[in-house]
Design a protein around this motif. Structure first.
Motif, mmCIF file in Angstrom:
data_model
loop_
_atom_site.group_PDB
_atom_site.id
_atom_site.type_symbol
_atom_site.label_atom_id
_atom_site.label_comp_id
_atom_site.label_asym_id
_atom_site.label_seq_id
_atom_site.Cartn_x
_atom_site.Cartn_y
_atom_site.Cartn_z
ATOM 1 N N PHE A 40 0.853 -1.205 0.000
ATOM 2 C CA PHE A 40 0.000 0.000 0.000
ATOM 3 C C PHE A 40 0.887 1.254 0.000
ATOM 4 O O PHE A 40 0.687 2.175 -0.803
ATOM 5 C CB PHE A 40 -0.925 -0.043 1.225
ATOM 6 C CG PHE A 40 -1.562 1.263 1.592
ATOM 7 C CD1 PHE A 40 -2.550 1.822 0.796
ATOM 8 C CD2 PHE A 40 -1.169 1.948 2.744
ATOM 9 C CE1 PHE A 40 -3.142 3.041 1.133
ATOM 10 C CE2 PHE A 40 -1.752 3.154 3.084
ATOM 11 C CZ PHE A 40 -2.737 3.700 2.279
ATOM 12 N N ALA A 41 1.907 1.254 0.874
ATOM 13 C CA ALA A 41 2.799 2.415 0.988
ATOM 14 C C ALA A 41 3.535 2.657 -0.333
ATOM 15 O O ALA A 41 3.642 3.797 -0.789
ATOM 16 C CB ALA A 41 3.793 2.201 2.125
ATOM 17 N N GLN A 42 4.018 1.577 -0.935
ATOM 18 C CA GLN A 42 4.747 1.726 -2.210
ATOM 19 C C GLN A 42 3.828 2.289 -3.284
ATOM 20 O O GLN A 42 4.219 3.152 -4.066
ATOM 21 C CB GLN A 42 5.295 0.370 -2.673
ATOM 22 C CG GLN A 42 6.460 -0.107 -1.819
ATOM 23 C CD GLN A 42 6.753 -1.593 -2.017
ATOM 24 O OE1 GLN A 42 5.954 -2.316 -2.610
ATOM 25 N NE2 GLN A 42 7.884 -2.046 -1.504
ATOM 26 N N GLU A 43 2.585 1.799 -3.286
ATOM 27 C CA GLU A 43 1.663 2.258 -4.328
ATOM 28 C C GLU A 43 1.222 3.698 -4.109
ATOM 29 O O GLU A 43 0.993 4.434 -5.063
ATOM 30 C CB GLU A 43 0.492 1.282 -4.450
ATOM 31 C CG GLU A 43 0.992 0.022 -5.130
ATOM 32 C CD GLU A 43 -0.031 -1.094 -5.253
ATOM 33 O OE1 GLU A 43 -1.204 -0.870 -4.927
ATOM 34 O OE2 GLU A 43 0.381 -2.184 -5.686
ATOM 35 N N VAL A 44 1.119 4.078 -2.840
ATOM 36 C CA VAL A 44 0.791 5.487 -2.559
ATOM 37 C C VAL A 44 1.912 6.371 -3.079
ATOM 38 O O VAL A 44 1.663 7.399 -3.727
ATOM 39 C CB VAL A 44 0.609 5.708 -1.030
ATOM 40 C CG1 VAL A 44 0.692 7.184 -0.680
ATOM 41 C CG2 VAL A 44 -0.725 5.135 -0.558
ATOM 42 N N GLU A 45 3.143 5.949 -2.838
ATOM 43 C CA GLU A 45 4.284 6.769 -3.273
ATOM 44 C C GLU A 45 4.268 6.914 -4.807
ATOM 45 O O GLU A 45 4.466 7.991 -5.342
ATOM 46 C CB GLU A 45 5.589 6.140 -2.792
ATOM 47 C CG GLU A 45 6.749 7.090 -2.909
ATOM 48 C CD GLU A 45 7.978 6.664 -2.120
ATOM 49 O OE1 GLU A 45 7.870 5.764 -1.259
ATOM 50 O OE2 GLU A 45 9.045 7.229 -2.378
ATOM 51 N N ARG A 46 3.984 5.781 -5.467
ATOM 52 C CA ARG A 46 3.954 5.806 -6.929
ATOM 53 C C ARG A 46 2.777 6.653 -7.422
ATOM 54 O O ARG A 46 2.942 7.549 -8.242
ATOM 55 C CB ARG A 46 3.850 4.370 -7.474
ATOM 56 C CG ARG A 46 4.178 4.298 -8.943
ATOM 57 C CD ARG A 46 4.206 2.879 -9.484
ATOM 58 N NE ARG A 46 4.774 1.906 -8.569
ATOM 59 C CZ ARG A 46 4.216 0.740 -8.276
ATOM 60 N NH1 ARG A 46 3.072 0.383 -8.816
ATOM 61 N NH2 ARG A 46 4.805 -0.102 -7.440
ATOM 62 N N ALA A 47 1.592 6.397 -6.876
ATOM 63 C CA ALA A 47 0.388 7.089 -7.368
ATOM 64 C C ALA A 47 0.433 8.584 -7.077
ATOM 65 O O ALA A 47 -0.226 9.360 -7.767
ATOM 66 C CB ALA A 47 -0.857 6.467 -6.748
ATOM 67 N N SER A 48 1.199 8.972 -6.052
ATOM 68 C CA SER A 48 1.267 10.404 -5.729
ATOM 69 C C SER A 48 2.530 11.023 -6.315
ATOM 70 O O SER A 48 2.889 12.150 -5.957
ATOM 71 C CB SER A 48 1.243 10.600 -4.211
ATOM 72 O OG SER A 48 2.446 10.118 -3.638
#
Ligand code: PCA
Length: 322
Positions: free
Chosen positions: A42-50
């Motif tokens: 989740f954290a990795q995807e938040v970083e990518r998506a933001s």
């Protein structure tokens, strides 16, 4: 050449310059546990998506705050985000105990229906504390582990039963056992030290704690499906730019869906693993089974009384609007 080096250095630094917000996310479970792995993704995807505008640092294993202290820590903005087991909130939020009422939820599909009904109420209570719910994921169903075979409720009198929330404490009491509170990450040690005779938890937790040194029996009573809940301090969330807030919400919904699927897969694998390690896996003996069902009914009555009207908002539709 020098200009190129400087340019490359600037490019390398660019994501860091954009990473305007950093959240600490505290959990009380191990880094290897599926809940934590899901949070890391989740954290990795938040970083990518933001596009790097929000970075979430995950602090596992009770390292930042103990599991039960995490909601208060996030409320007090000592960490921006956290995860806890929802049923640990029962003392101040009785409705959070809906997913530890024994023998109500019998399958992942039931657990999903319960969460859909429970979620708006939980979100309201979290909002009153300045917290925003991101997502929730269930543990595999809760079974009964025992060092020795058990036939009836009488076999628990005077024994020591491991507990992890108010529901397991009450069940130990109703069985006449002594409740022994042991954090999930210390179950292995407590068993090895001979401090426990039985526990109700998931097959997965049995596997992660390699309980086969002491435990001989696993009864698949499927008593309930407790959920872990991931949440953030509302002010920290509101401080993000709107597109980043949207990214967090979207990625959280994906993490929830992924977590539910993972839980279901791991539930089956874990029972197989217990068996391979020599634990006797089976159903509870008939007498014990009937006694546990009666105890579950008593527990439900007590719980509904403690919660009041909010319990109806969940269980009337849960039972009558299928
Ligand atoms: N494992 C956690 C909570 C529920 C579960 O399956 C524990 O035993 O503490």
């Amino acid at each position: 050449m020098k200009a190129l080096v400087l340019l490359l250095a600037a490019l390398a630094a660019a994501p860091a310059l954009c990473a305007q917000s950093v959240w600490k996310l505290a959990t009380g479970y191990r880094a290897e546990s599926f809940h934590t792995r899901n949070i890391v993704q989740f954290a990795q995807e938040v970083e990518r998506a933001s596009a790097g505008a929000l970075r979430i640092e995950v602090h596992a294993n009770n390292a930042l705050f103990k599991l039960g202290d995490i909601p208060q820590a996030v409320q007090d903005a000592k960490a921006e985000a956290g995860e806890t087991i929802m049923t640990s909130l029962v003392p101040g939020m009785p409705i959070a105990g809906a997913d530890a009422v024994p023998f109500v939820v019998r399958s992942y599909a039931d657990a999903r229906r319960l969460w859909d009904l429970q979620r708006p109420l939980i979100e309201g209570h979290f909002a009153q504390r300045g917290l925003k719910v991101l997502y929730a994921v269930p543990w595999p169903p809760q079974g009964l582990f025992s060092v020795a075979p058990v036939k009836s409720a009488a076999d628990f009198k005077g024994t020591r039963m491991r507990t992890y929330n108010p529901a397991t404490v009450r069940i130990a009491e109703l069985l006449g056992a002594t409740p022994v509170d042991v954090p999930m990450v210390e179950v292995n040690q407590a068993l090895a030290a001979g401090k426990l005779d039985s526990m109700i938890t998931s097959a997965l937790t049995g596997v992660e704690n390699q309980v086969w040194g002491q435990i001989r029996q696993y009864y698949g009573i499927n008593a309930w499906f407790p959920k872990n809940i991931v949440f953030v301090n509302q002010k920290a969330f509101d401080a993000l730019p709107a597109p980043v807030r949207q990214a967090v919400t979207q990625v959280a919904a994906e993490a929830e869906a992924r977590g539910w699927a993972l839980s279901e897969t791991i539930a089956q694998e874990s029972v197989g693993e217990l068996q391979r390690k020599g634990i006797q896996v089976g159903r509870a003996p008939a007498e014990l089974d009937a006694e546990l069902k009666r105890l579950g009914e008593r527990f439900s009555r007590e719980w509904v009384q403690s919660v009041g009207n909010e319990a109806n908002k969940i269980f009337i539709p849960y039972y009558f609007q299928r």
